[in-house]
Design a protein around this motif. Structure first.
Motif, PDB file in Angstrom:
ATOM      1  N   UNK A   2       0.833  -1.046   0.063  1.00 45.98           N
ATOM      2  CA  UNK A   2      -0.029  -0.093  -0.025  1.00 45.98           C
ATOM      3  C   UNK A   2       1.006   1.268  -0.089  1.00 45.98           C
ATOM      4  N   UNK A   3       0.486   2.371  -0.478  1.00 48.95           N
ATOM      5  CA  UNK A   3       1.277   3.606  -0.550  1.00 48.95           C
ATOM      6  C   UNK A   3       1.469   3.969   1.089  1.00 48.95           C
ATOM      7  N   UNK A   4       2.346   4.759   1.072  1.00 47.14           N
ATOM      8  CA  UNK A   4       2.967   5.011   2.373  1.00 47.14           C
ATOM      9  C   UNK A   4       1.775   6.164   3.190  1.00 47.14           C
ATOM     10  N   UNK A   5       1.188   7.011   2.171  1.00 46.45           N
ATOM     11  CA  UNK A   5       0.224   7.754   2.876  1.00 46.45           C
ATOM     12  C   UNK A   5      -1.290   7.108   3.286  1.00 46.45           C
ATOM     13  N   UNK A   6      -1.454   5.926   2.512  1.00 49.33           N
ATOM     14  CA  UNK A   6      -2.510   5.107   3.013  1.00 49.33           C
ATOM     15  C   UNK A   6      -2.074   4.052   4.372  1.00 49.33           C
ATOM     16  N   UNK A   7      -0.919   3.751   4.297  1.00 47.68           N
ATOM     17  CA  UNK A   7      -0.449   3.103   5.515  1.00 47.68           C
ATOM     18  C   UNK A   7      -0.322   3.998   6.741  1.00 47.68           C
ATOM     19  N   UNK A   8      -0.149   5.151   6.669  1.00 47.03           N
ATOM     20  CA  UNK A   8      -0.113   6.174   7.725  1.00 47.03           C
ATOM     21  C   UNK A   8      -1.435   6.596   8.245  1.00 47.03           C
ATOM     22  N   UNK A   9      -2.466   6.573   7.193  1.00 50.43           N
ATOM     23  CA  UNK A   9      -3.761   6.797   7.444  1.00 50.43           C
ATOM     24  C   UNK A   9      -4.244   5.670   8.606  1.00 50.43           C
ATOM     25  N   UNK A  10      -3.954   4.454   7.756  1.00 51.16           N
ATOM     26  CA  UNK A  10      -4.490   3.233   8.740  1.00 51.16           C
ATOM     27  C   UNK A  10      -4.109   3.264   9.972  1.00 51.16           C
ATOM     28  N   UNK A  11      -2.745   3.419  10.066  1.00 50.95           N
ATOM     29  CA  UNK A  11      -2.245   3.481  11.488  1.00 50.95           C
ATOM     30  C   UNK A  11      -2.794   4.487  12.555  1.00 50.95           C
ATOM     31  N   UNK A  12      -3.131   5.724  11.993  1.00 51.76           N
ATOM     32  CA  UNK A  12      -3.561   6.645  12.664  1.00 51.76           C
ATOM     33  C   UNK A  12      -4.863   6.206  13.296  1.00 51.76           C
ATOM     34  N   UNK A  56      -1.006  -7.893  12.159  1.00 57.41           N
ATOM     35  CA  UNK A  56       0.167  -7.880  11.352  1.00 57.41           C
ATOM     36  C   UNK A  56       0.844  -9.231  10.842  1.00 57.41           C
ATOM     37  N   UNK A  57       0.527 -10.370  11.581  1.00 56.45           N
ATOM     38  CA  UNK A  57       0.852 -11.562  11.267  1.00 56.45           C
ATOM     39  C   UNK A  57       0.195 -12.004   9.844  1.00 56.45           C
ATOM     40  N   UNK A  58      -1.186 -11.757  10.103  1.00 58.66           N
ATOM     41  CA  UNK A  58      -2.033 -12.135   9.024  1.00 58.66           C
ATOM     42  C   UNK A  58      -1.731 -11.528   7.772  1.00 58.66           C
ATOM     43  N   UNK A  59      -1.437 -10.175   7.771  1.00 51.57           N
ATOM     44  CA  UNK A  59      -1.235  -9.493   6.863  1.00 51.57           C
ATOM     45  C   UNK A  59       0.290  -9.916   6.150  1.00 51.57           C
ATOM     46  N   UNK A  60       1.296  -9.928   6.977  1.00 48.45           N
ATOM     47  CA  UNK A  60       2.372 -10.497   6.298  1.00 48.45           C
ATOM     48  C   UNK A  60       2.349 -11.990   5.649  1.00 48.45           C
ATOM     49  N   UNK A  61       1.841 -12.817   6.283  1.00 49.06           N
ATOM     50  CA  UNK A  61       1.620 -14.104   5.488  1.00 49.06           C
ATOM     51  C   UNK A  61       0.476 -14.215   4.426  1.00 49.06           C
ATOM     52  N   UNK A  62      -0.453 -13.402   4.228  1.00 49.51           N
ATOM     53  CA  UNK A  62      -1.415 -13.466   3.355  1.00 49.51           C
ATOM     54  C   UNK A  62      -1.062 -12.495   2.344  1.00 49.51           C
ATOM     55  N   UNK A  63      -0.356 -11.497   2.439  1.00 51.87           N
ATOM     56  CA  UNK A  63       0.167 -10.542   1.599  1.00 51.87           C
ATOM     57  C   UNK A  63       0.128 -11.140  -0.008  1.00 51.87           C
ATOM     58  N   UNK A  64       0.778 -12.310  -0.030  1.00 50.34           N
ATOM     59  CA  UNK A  64       1.161 -13.051  -1.195  1.00 50.34           C
ATOM     60  C   UNK A  64      -0.116 -13.462  -2.033  1.00 50.34           C
ATOM     61  N   UNK A  65      -1.547 -13.449  -1.336  1.00 48.13           N
ATOM     62  CA  UNK A  65      -2.827 -13.731  -2.015  1.00 48.13           C
ATOM     63  C   UNK A  65      -3.414 -12.614  -2.661  1.00 48.13           C
ATOM     64  N   UNK A  66      -2.672 -11.317  -2.477  1.00 45.60           N
ATOM     65  CA  UNK A  66      -3.293 -10.050  -3.067  1.00 45.60           C
ATOM     66  C   UNK A  66      -3.809 -10.263  -4.452  1.00 45.60           C
ATOM     67  N   UNK A  67      -3.173 -10.992  -5.128  1.00 46.25           N
ATOM     68  CA  UNK A  67      -3.647 -11.270  -6.624  1.00 46.25           C
ATOM     69  C   UNK A  67      -4.885 -12.091  -6.809  1.00 46.25           C
ATOM     70  N   UNK A  68      -5.550 -12.335  -5.580  1.00 47.59           N
ATOM     71  CA  UNK A  68      -6.764 -12.934  -5.597  1.00 47.59           C
ATOM     72  C   UNK A  68      -7.954 -11.843  -5.394  1.00 47.59           C
ATOM     73  N   UNK A  69      -7.669 -10.772  -5.131  1.00 48.79           N
ATOM     74  CA  UNK A  69      -8.845 -10.094  -5.048  1.00 48.79           C
ATOM     75  C   UNK A  69      -9.543  -9.751  -5.891  1.00 48.79           C
TER      76      UNK A  69
END
Length: 354
Positions: A2-12, A56-69
């Protein structure tokens, strides 16, 4: 990614969510006439830390499935596999933190019996997991849509170049000249073979016209063009080349960039077959590795230049790299590999969900 701006928005937003949870818990605690404010803060903070870790763990290990969106059922199925991990891990970690903090304060943390605790917390975790997995899907889908728009724009620009390339690189005049010259020579010695080559050349030209202007075609169509080109070139070098095909028929419906394999085969004839007197063996394959389609063209005599430059500097292969990037982004790759003791392998990896 994700773009850095979106990551910051989600974190906030995430931090504000847990600030709200802590504030609500403290207010309810004070309303019940309790005074040890640190306790509700410990409860909510331990939940926040554990929930954040699991997400964070879920996102780390499932990022590879983003092509299935684009296939939500399959994407959510990959995420759903993590729900049992939440059920098993949340209570031991979060409640372990609470017990440890209470112990340091000289107190004992009390709660319902463990079976009821697990049941109650797991129901909460199921709701929590469902909400935030859905939010994650929405955010990722939105950015995938934006990226797709950019890729289409880039693909259109690359296709304009590819259309010119169709007339200059893929069907260069020297190829037509050589094919017609070979046919002309055969007319005096083997009319049947000459006639077969004319039919083959016509089929190659017809297929080229059929795919003109399309960014991608099924592998079956791409192979039709490639086989036609290979047959013509093999006829020209009949005593110096042998071509073996290893194609997984289950992949024939998968999309590939139009005229992406022919420049690679042309490179083999130009840089290896034409320059060697001895026979050259060429292997062309299409296979599946997990959810990727792997296309390989390799010979047993080519050599990449020692300085690291290669045929990848040619306009055809440069165009192919740009089109792969425009069509698939990081979801596709292309490599030229030096084999030992001699030979070069051109390898494309493309997404193929079926």
């Amino acid at each position: 990614m994700l773009p850095k701006r979106t990551q910051i928005t989600i974190a906030v937003a995430w931090i504000l969510f847990w600030v709200l949870m802590n504030t609500t818990a403290v207010q309810e605690y004070l309303r019940d006439h309790h005074h040890e404010v640190w306790k509700p803060i410990v409860w909510e903070s331990s939940s926040a830390l554990t929930g954040t870790m699991l997400l964070l763990l879920q996102r780390h290990f499932t990022r590879k499935y983003d092509y299935l969106l684009h296939a939500p059922v399959r994407w959510f199925a990959r995420q759903l596999a993590w729900l049992p991990i939440y059920w098993v891990a949340f209570v031991p970690v979060a409640f372990g933190i609470r017990h440890a903090v209470y112990a340091m304060a000289g107190q004992t943390y009390t709660h319902m019996p463990w079976p009821q605790t697990f049941l109650y917390e797991d129901i909460k975790m199921t709701v929590y997991f469902s909400i935030f997995t859905t939010i994650m899907f929405g955010v990722l889908s939105y950015h995938a849509m934006q990226n797709e728009k950019l890729r289409v724009e880039r693909a259109n620009a690359a296709m304009r170049e590819a259309q010119l390339l169709t007339l200059t690189q893929q069907m260069q005049p020297h190829f037509l000249f050589n094919a017609l010259n070979t046919i002309s020579s055969l007319m005096h010695s083997d009319v049947m073979r000459a006639d077969a080559m004319l039919i083959q050349l016509a089929d190659v030209l017809r297929t080229t016209l059929d795919v003109s202007g399309k960014p991608s075609v099924p592998l079956e169509v791409e192979l039709r063009l490639l086989r036609g080109y290979a047959a013509l070139m093999a006829e020209r070098f009949s005593d110096r080349v042998h071509i073996a095909w290893h194609i997984d028929d289950a992949l024939l419906g998968c999309q590939v960039p139009v005229m992406s394999m022919q420049p690679l085969l042309e490179n083999i004839f130009k840089h290896t077959v034409e320059k060697h007197r001895q026979a050259t063996s060429i292997a062309i394959s299409a296979s599946r590795e997990q959810d990727a389609m792997v296309l390989r063209l390799e010979d047993d005599g080519g050599m990449l230049p020692a300085d690291g430059a290669s045929a990848s500097g040619g306009i055809g292969v440069r165009n192919l790299r740009e089109r792969l990037s425009a069509l698939y982004g990081a979801g596709a790759s292309f490599d030229l590999i030096q084999l030992s003791p001699a030979g070069v392998r051109a390898e494309m990896r493309l997404p193929c969900v079926s």
